[in-house]
Design an enzyme around this catalytic site. Sequence first.
Site, PDB file in Angstrom:
ATOM      1  N   ASP A  20       0.808  -1.230   0.000  1.00 41.16           N
ATOM      2  CA  ASP A  20       0.000   0.000   0.000  1.00 41.16           C
ATOM      3  C   ASP A  20       0.834   1.271   0.000  1.00 41.16           C
ATOM      4  OD1 ASP A  20      -2.203  -1.694   0.226  1.00 41.16           O
ATOM      5  OD2 ASP A  20      -2.113  -1.642   2.407  1.00 41.16           O
ATOM      6  N   LYS A  23       2.330   2.224  -5.079  1.00 39.62           N
ATOM      7  CA  LYS A  23       2.988   1.705  -6.287  1.00 39.62           C
ATOM      8  C   LYS A  23       2.133   1.934  -7.517  1.00 39.62           C
ATOM      9  CE  LYS A  23       3.426  -2.438  -4.454  1.00 39.62           C
ATOM     10  NZ  LYS A  23       3.028  -2.164  -3.073  1.00 39.62           N
ATOM     11  N   GLY A  47      -3.820  -4.135  -4.402  1.00 36.76           N
ATOM     12  CA  GLY A  47      -4.778  -3.124  -4.845  1.00 36.76           C
ATOM     13  C   GLY A  47      -3.990  -1.887  -5.248  1.00 36.76           C
ATOM     14  N   HIS A  48      -3.846  -1.681  -6.538  1.00 39.38           N
ATOM     15  CA  HIS A  48      -3.053  -0.549  -7.029  1.00 39.38           C
ATOM     16  C   HIS A  48      -4.005   0.561  -7.479  1.00 39.38           C
ATOM     17  CE1 HIS A  48       0.410  -3.570  -7.853  1.00 39.38           C
ATOM     18  NE2 HIS A  48       0.382  -3.161  -6.604  1.00 39.38           N
ATOM     19  N   GLN A 228       2.463  -5.916  -3.085  1.00 41.53           N
ATOM     20  CA  GLN A 228       2.830  -5.985  -1.656  1.00 41.53           C
ATOM     21  C   GLN A 228       4.127  -5.198  -1.391  1.00 41.53           C
ATOM     22  OE1 GLN A 228       1.896  -9.328  -3.137  1.00 41.53           O
ATOM     23  NE2 GLN A 228      -0.108  -8.451  -2.780  1.00 41.53           N
TER      24      GLN A 228
END
Length: 423
Positions: A20, A23, A47-48, A228
């Site tokens: 988080d 990225k 989750g990007h 991650q």
Amino acid sequence: MTKKEKKMSINVIIGAQWGDEGKGKHGDIISEKADYMVRFQGGANAGHTLVIDGEKIIMHLLPVGIMRPSVVNLVGPYVLMDLEVLEEELAIAKKCGAKIILDSSAPVVLPIHKQIDRGREKLAGKSAIGTTQRGIGPTYEDFWSRRFVKLGDLVSKERFSKALLQSGYLQEKTAQVKFLRENPWSHKKLLEWGDKFYDLIKPFLGDTRAIVAKAIAEKKNILFEGAQGVMLDALHGAHPYCTSSFCTLAAVNASFGVYNFDRVIGIAKAYVTRVGAGPFPTKLDNSIGENIRTVGAEFGATTGRPRDCGWLDLVALKYACRMGGVTELQITKLDVMTGLKEIKVCVGYEDVDEYASLTLDVLENAKPVYNVFPVWEDDISKVSEYDKLPPEAKEYLAFLENFLGVRISAVGVGPDRKQILYC
Ligand code: IMP
């Protein structure tokens, strides 16, 4: 510079904290110069988040390069394929006119893997890991035990069925699901589930290792996209409070046989957040932590869970840079620090050697030592040049760079593509 004159480069983006870090946004910006963007580990646990012209998009599986029609997007053989998520993201990609190739060897997350993940977490009660319940651990287990369904098996009922029944695979999984008090999916139900995906997947299947090798031979620009972060790495994270994949260059080496990189870009927030269970030495259980969560909108992009927030931990960040082979850092969300009544940074743990591995034992017992920094009040979200940042913000960044011995190449001051300052 025109595309033809572009110098070839092979770059990697990795998370340098507990995931988080931002990225998504930074990957999107860096992908502007890429010919290929390659997702190389993890699965739909990631989750990007991107904000493009005010519109928020969250990608879990496909590279964020799908937002740029000039980029060829690859998903490598060490990425776990969640087919429901894939279906949603292929629809987004279609609208963007994106080019996509998915590796035929990539392991498929089956509904039974999610049942095992969920069942284990439920039975673990208070000692649960706090996984995203996307079936990540159980699918990687099958990958390492060499018994798994590959994406390339999802091309016909016959082939999928054969893969499920290989050497008693489904029977064994069924017993496991029952043991975990979940109601296992039958062979028939799994085949019906698979039916939805054959036509969807077939046009995108390919050999991403061959494509990367050819791209390197043709001197293309390649950007590998991690998910991650190093502190959640299966080897370097505080086991068991970590994910089940390698989150560093090791996964790029292993997947593609690529060992030389121009830039290894570590992404880190100006503070720290963590979602899921496990030790967090600099966690703020007070109004400052709440303030950071509210201002920084710190809620999981995959699960919606509120993230714990805390001061920047330079012991952990230095370890992550070392283990991740980070050659430069990009610091995100500096704007969230504006107006805080105090700013602290962890510069050591009492009685812990600076080169110590950050195992569960070390992190659980860590007593952080802090440096205090001057605060700033001016809104920095509209600042367009690094030099125009308040002196206190520049002092903060200069300290990080000096302490870590790693160059900071860019700083994010808001969620939009345009809110980035190059140093
Ligand atoms: P899993 O990867 O779903 O098995 O979850 C294991 C741990 O990693 C949990 O603490 C999750 O919250 C965390 N985790 C997994 N993926 C991410 C991510 O992309 N960002 C932040 N935390 C993550």
